[in-house]
Structures are given as structure tokens and as C-alpha cells.
Motif scaffolding. Structure first.
Motif, PDB file in Angstrom:
ATOM      1  N   LYS A   1       0.120   9.659 -11.657  1.00 46.73           N
ATOM      2  CA  LYS A   1      -0.565   8.843 -10.670  1.00 46.73           C
ATOM      3  C   LYS A   1      -0.029   7.425 -10.604  1.00 46.73           C
ATOM      4  CE  LYS A   1      -4.876  11.467 -11.032  1.00 46.73           C
ATOM      5  NZ  LYS A   1      -6.341  11.405 -11.336  1.00 46.73           N
ATOM      6  N   VAL A   2       0.799   7.051 -11.546  1.00 49.88           N
ATOM      7  CA  VAL A   2       1.396   5.714 -11.572  1.00 49.88           C
ATOM      8  C   VAL A   2       2.914   5.872 -11.670  1.00 49.88           C
ATOM      9  CG1 VAL A   2      -0.628   4.686 -12.663  1.00 49.88           C
ATOM     10  CG2 VAL A   2       1.248   5.520 -14.093  1.00 49.88           C
ATOM     11  N   PRO A   3       3.677   4.847 -11.317  1.00 45.41           N
ATOM     12  CA  PRO A   3       5.138   4.924 -11.517  1.00 45.41           C
ATOM     13  C   PRO A   3       5.450   5.273 -12.961  1.00 45.41           C
ATOM     14  CG  PRO A   3       4.576   3.016 -10.182  1.00 45.41           C
ATOM     15  CD  PRO A   3       3.277   3.569 -10.680  1.00 45.41           C
ATOM     16  N   LYS A   4       6.503   6.060 -13.162  1.00 47.00           N
ATOM     17  CA  LYS A   4       6.763   6.649 -14.483  1.00 47.00           C
ATOM     18  C   LYS A   4       6.923   5.618 -15.586  1.00 47.00           C
ATOM     19  CE  LYS A   4      11.633   7.046 -13.145  1.00 47.00           C
ATOM     20  NZ  LYS A   4      12.742   7.980 -12.856  1.00 47.00           N
ATOM     21  N   GLN A   5       7.431   4.429 -15.271  1.00 48.58           N
ATOM     22  CA  GLN A   5       7.611   3.419 -16.305  1.00 48.58           C
ATOM     23  C   GLN A   5       6.274   2.876 -16.816  1.00 48.58           C
ATOM     24  OE1 GLN A   5       8.475   3.286 -13.123  1.00 48.58           O
ATOM     25  NE2 GLN A   5       8.729   1.199 -12.352  1.00 48.58           N
ATOM     26  N   PHE A   6       5.201   3.108 -16.058  1.00 54.55           N
ATOM     27  CA  PHE A   6       3.875   2.647 -16.466  1.00 54.55           C
ATOM     28  C   PHE A   6       2.979   3.792 -16.931  1.00 54.55           C
ATOM     29  CE2 PHE A   6       5.392  -0.348 -13.156  1.00 54.55           C
ATOM     30  CZ  PHE A   6       5.582  -1.441 -13.981  1.00 54.55           C
ATOM     31  N   ALA A   7       3.498   5.007 -16.907  1.00 52.79           N
ATOM     32  CA  ALA A   7       2.770   6.139 -17.475  1.00 52.79           C
ATOM     33  C   ALA A   7       2.690   5.967 -18.986  1.00 52.79           C
ATOM     34  CB  ALA A   7       3.468   7.452 -17.120  1.00 52.79           C
ATOM     35  N   GLU A   8       1.693   6.562 -19.597  1.00 50.99           N
ATOM     36  CA  GLU A   8       1.499   6.389 -21.038  1.00 50.99           C
ATOM     37  C   GLU A   8       2.054   7.556 -21.833  1.00 50.99           C
ATOM     38  OE1 GLU A   8      -2.513   5.520 -22.116  1.00 50.99           O
ATOM     39  OE2 GLU A   8      -2.483   3.525 -21.176  1.00 50.99           O
ATOM     40  N   ILE A   9       2.698   7.230 -22.946  1.00 48.12           N
ATOM     41  CA  ILE A   9       3.017   8.200 -23.987  1.00 48.12           C
ATOM     42  C   ILE A   9       2.541   7.594 -25.295  1.00 48.12           C
ATOM     43  CG2 ILE A   9       4.945   9.358 -22.809  1.00 48.12           C
ATOM     44  CD1 ILE A   9       6.873   7.632 -24.411  1.00 48.12           C
ATOM     45  N   GLY A  10       1.868   8.394 -26.075  1.00 46.95           N
ATOM     46  CA  GLY A  10       1.311   7.859 -27.309  1.00 46.95           C
ATOM     47  C   GLY A  10       0.299   6.755 -27.062  1.00 46.95           C
ATOM     48  N   GLY A  11      -0.397   6.803 -25.913  1.00 42.78           N
ATOM     49  CA  GLY A  11      -1.416   5.809 -25.607  1.00 42.78           C
ATOM     50  C   GLY A  11      -0.894   4.463 -25.178  1.00 42.78           C
ATOM     51  N   LYS A  12       0.398   4.379 -24.840  1.00 42.12           N
ATOM     52  CA  LYS A  12       1.021   3.094 -24.508  1.00 42.12           C
ATOM     53  C   LYS A  12       2.000   3.303 -23.350  1.00 42.12           C
ATOM     54  CE  LYS A  12       2.307   0.855 -28.148  1.00 42.12           C
ATOM     55  NZ  LYS A  12       3.109   0.454 -29.343  1.00 42.12           N
ATOM     56  N   PRO A  13       2.069   2.380 -22.372  1.00 38.26           N
ATOM     57  CA  PRO A  13       3.005   2.549 -21.263  1.00 38.26           C
ATOM     58  C   PRO A  13       4.454   2.692 -21.737  1.00 38.26           C
ATOM     59  CG  PRO A  13       1.431   0.834 -20.745  1.00 38.26           C
ATOM     60  CD  PRO A  13       1.227   1.178 -22.197  1.00 38.26           C
ATOM     61  N   VAL A  14       5.194   3.531 -21.043  1.00 33.35           N
ATOM     62  CA  VAL A  14       6.592   3.792 -21.396  1.00 33.35           C
ATOM     63  C   VAL A  14       7.384   2.491 -21.487  1.00 33.35           C
ATOM     64  CG1 VAL A  14       8.746   4.842 -20.580  1.00 33.35           C
ATOM     65  CG2 VAL A  14       6.599   6.130 -20.433  1.00 33.35           C
ATOM     66  N   VAL A  15       7.216   1.611 -20.508  1.00 35.74           N
ATOM     67  CA  VAL A  15       7.985   0.365 -20.496  1.00 35.74           C
ATOM     68  C   VAL A  15       7.694  -0.479 -21.727  1.00 35.74           C
ATOM     69  CG1 VAL A  15       6.260  -0.860 -19.082  1.00 35.74           C
ATOM     70  CG2 VAL A  15       8.636  -1.639 -19.104  1.00 35.74           C
TER      71      VAL A  15
END
Length: 241
Positions: A20-34
């Protein structure tokens, strides 16, 4: 010599359908990718500063995340362009201002490559200082094909083939000059810095010890894989404490 990382976070992620958000702002491990990506460069002592090319409308969110996770080396956030090439050019101009006449290397890196290691960044810097440039890459493990316009193919020797990744590091002046030539030629379609530099006749040095983990999150599958990789990494860290 200054070392400046240019972090590209300006894409819209059109190939990721479930997010639902641009991939760089999606979360992995509870934290945005960027944030994962910025943290790695922030902790490398030899990196003096970062310039982030951010998707328009997300600058405030990025600043909030930087404050939350205590990321200190971002010297400037610039608005990303309509293409990756344009985003790099905007970041390069900010890097030129930051360098203020001092010689500098710029490390171009995708925000959606959060698994780059500090060791890989240091090795890239060492190679670029010695040779003038450095492209992180991974050796081809399957047979690469070069597809011609008529649909026929040629097969390069796999033992001499590699896949370009990031960071891609060049002298600030060289990369900025090549970008300005491309803009003068009306070219805005180069997919990465090494293809642009090669087009304008610059030689490059590769570094092929880049690990398989330094993947680019592009698709929904990549995001799922990154989440699994992050979980494995966190479990290893817990076991090693």
C-alpha cells in the motif's frame, strides 16, 4: 577526500502490487526498508554524508523516521526526479554543494537494497580510491543471454559474466559531467550509473565479492524474501549475544 552516499528513494514501486506504500517505505522487521539501508551507511565511519533522493510527498515521513532511528549523516533530502537517472542528477548537485570544492567519491545506492554490508561498502571505497571507480556485482550463476532486436540470442561466457548491483562508486566530478552530457543529449533512460558511464567512455572496475544477500526489493516476492531474510538475521544476532 569526502565519501558521499547517494541513496535513491524516489521510485513509486509500480511492480509491487500488494504493497500500500512505495516499496522503500514498506516495513521489514517492523522498520521501513529505507531506514535499514540508511542505518548501514550511517554506521560506516568512512562515509562522511548521505544525500537522499526521496519520492515527493514522503519527505516529512522520512525525516520522522530518521529522527526516530537516530540516523545522523543525512546532509540533505532532495526531491526525486521522474526517472532514476534524474534522481541521481539531483542528488549529485546536492553532493557537489556539500563537497564545496573538495575532491569526493559518490556511492550510488538503491534505498531498496537494505542488506548491503559494511564490509562491502568499505571494500567498494578501497577499490574506488585505488582505481577511480567501483561497481559491486555478483558472479552469474546461470547462463546469461543477450537478446538481439530480431529475437535471436548470443551467449557470453558465463565465467566472465556478472550482474551489476550497488553501490556504484565514481569520482563526483566524473559522474556529474557524464550526467550533464546525457542531459544535453536528451537522454534520461539510463538504468543505472555504470550504464551511463560506459556509454560516455568511462572505464570501470568491478568488485565481485558482493554477497547474494545484497538483493534489490522490486516485487512482492522480493518483499516476502526480504522479510524472511531479516528474521533469519535477527535470530542469528540473538544467538550470538
Amino acid at each position: 577526500m569526502k565519501i558521499i552516499a547517494l541513496i535513491l528513494a524516489g521510485g513509486r514501486g509500480s511492480r509491487m502490487m500488494s504493497c500500500k506504500v512505495p516499496k522503500q517505505f514498506a516495513e521489514i522487521g517492523g522498520k521501513p526498508v529505507v531506514v535499514h539501508t540508511l542505518e548501514v551507511f550511517d554506521r560506516v565511519p568512512r562515509v562522511d554524508a548521505m544525500i537522499v533522493a526521496c519520492l515527493d510527498g514522503w519527505q516529512s515521513f522520512l525525516k520522522e523516521q530518521m529522527a526516530r532511528y537516530h540516523i545522523n549523516k543525512v546532509a540533505q533530502i532532495v526531491t526525486g526526479g521522474s526517472t532514476g537517472q534524474d534522481s541521481i542528477y539531483r542528488a549529485l548537485r546536492a553532493a557537489r554543494d556539500y563537497a564545496d570544492g573538495e575532491e569526493a567519491l559518490v556511492m550510488v545506492h538503491d534505498a531498496v537494497r537494505p542488506f548491503v554490508s559494511a564490509h562491502s561498502i568499505d571494500a567498494n571505497i578501497d577499490t574506488a580510491l585505488r582505481c577511480g571507480s567501483c561497481i559491486n556485482c555478483v558472479q552469474a550463476v546461470e547462463t546469461p543471454l543477450l537478446i538481439r532486436e530480431d529475437g535471436t540470442v548470443s551467449l557470453p561466457d558465463r565465467s566472465h559474466a556478472a550482474v551489476a548491483r550497488a553501490p556504484q562508486t565514481f569520482g563526483l566530478g566524473d559522474l556529474l559531467y557524464a550526467h550533464e552530457r546525457a542531459r544535453a543529449d536528451g537522454r534520461h533512460d539510463f538504468t543505472d550509473s555504470c550504464s551511463l558511464m560506459a556509454h560516455y567512455g568511462y572505464g570501470m572496475t568491478t568488485l565481485t565479492d558482493d554477497g547474494e544477500e545484497n538483493m534489490k526489493i522490486t516485487t512482492d516476492y522480493d518483499l516476502l524474501l526480504a522479510e524472511a531474510m531479516m528474521g533469519i538475521r535477527e535470530e542469528r544476532e540473538r544467538q550470538n549475544r
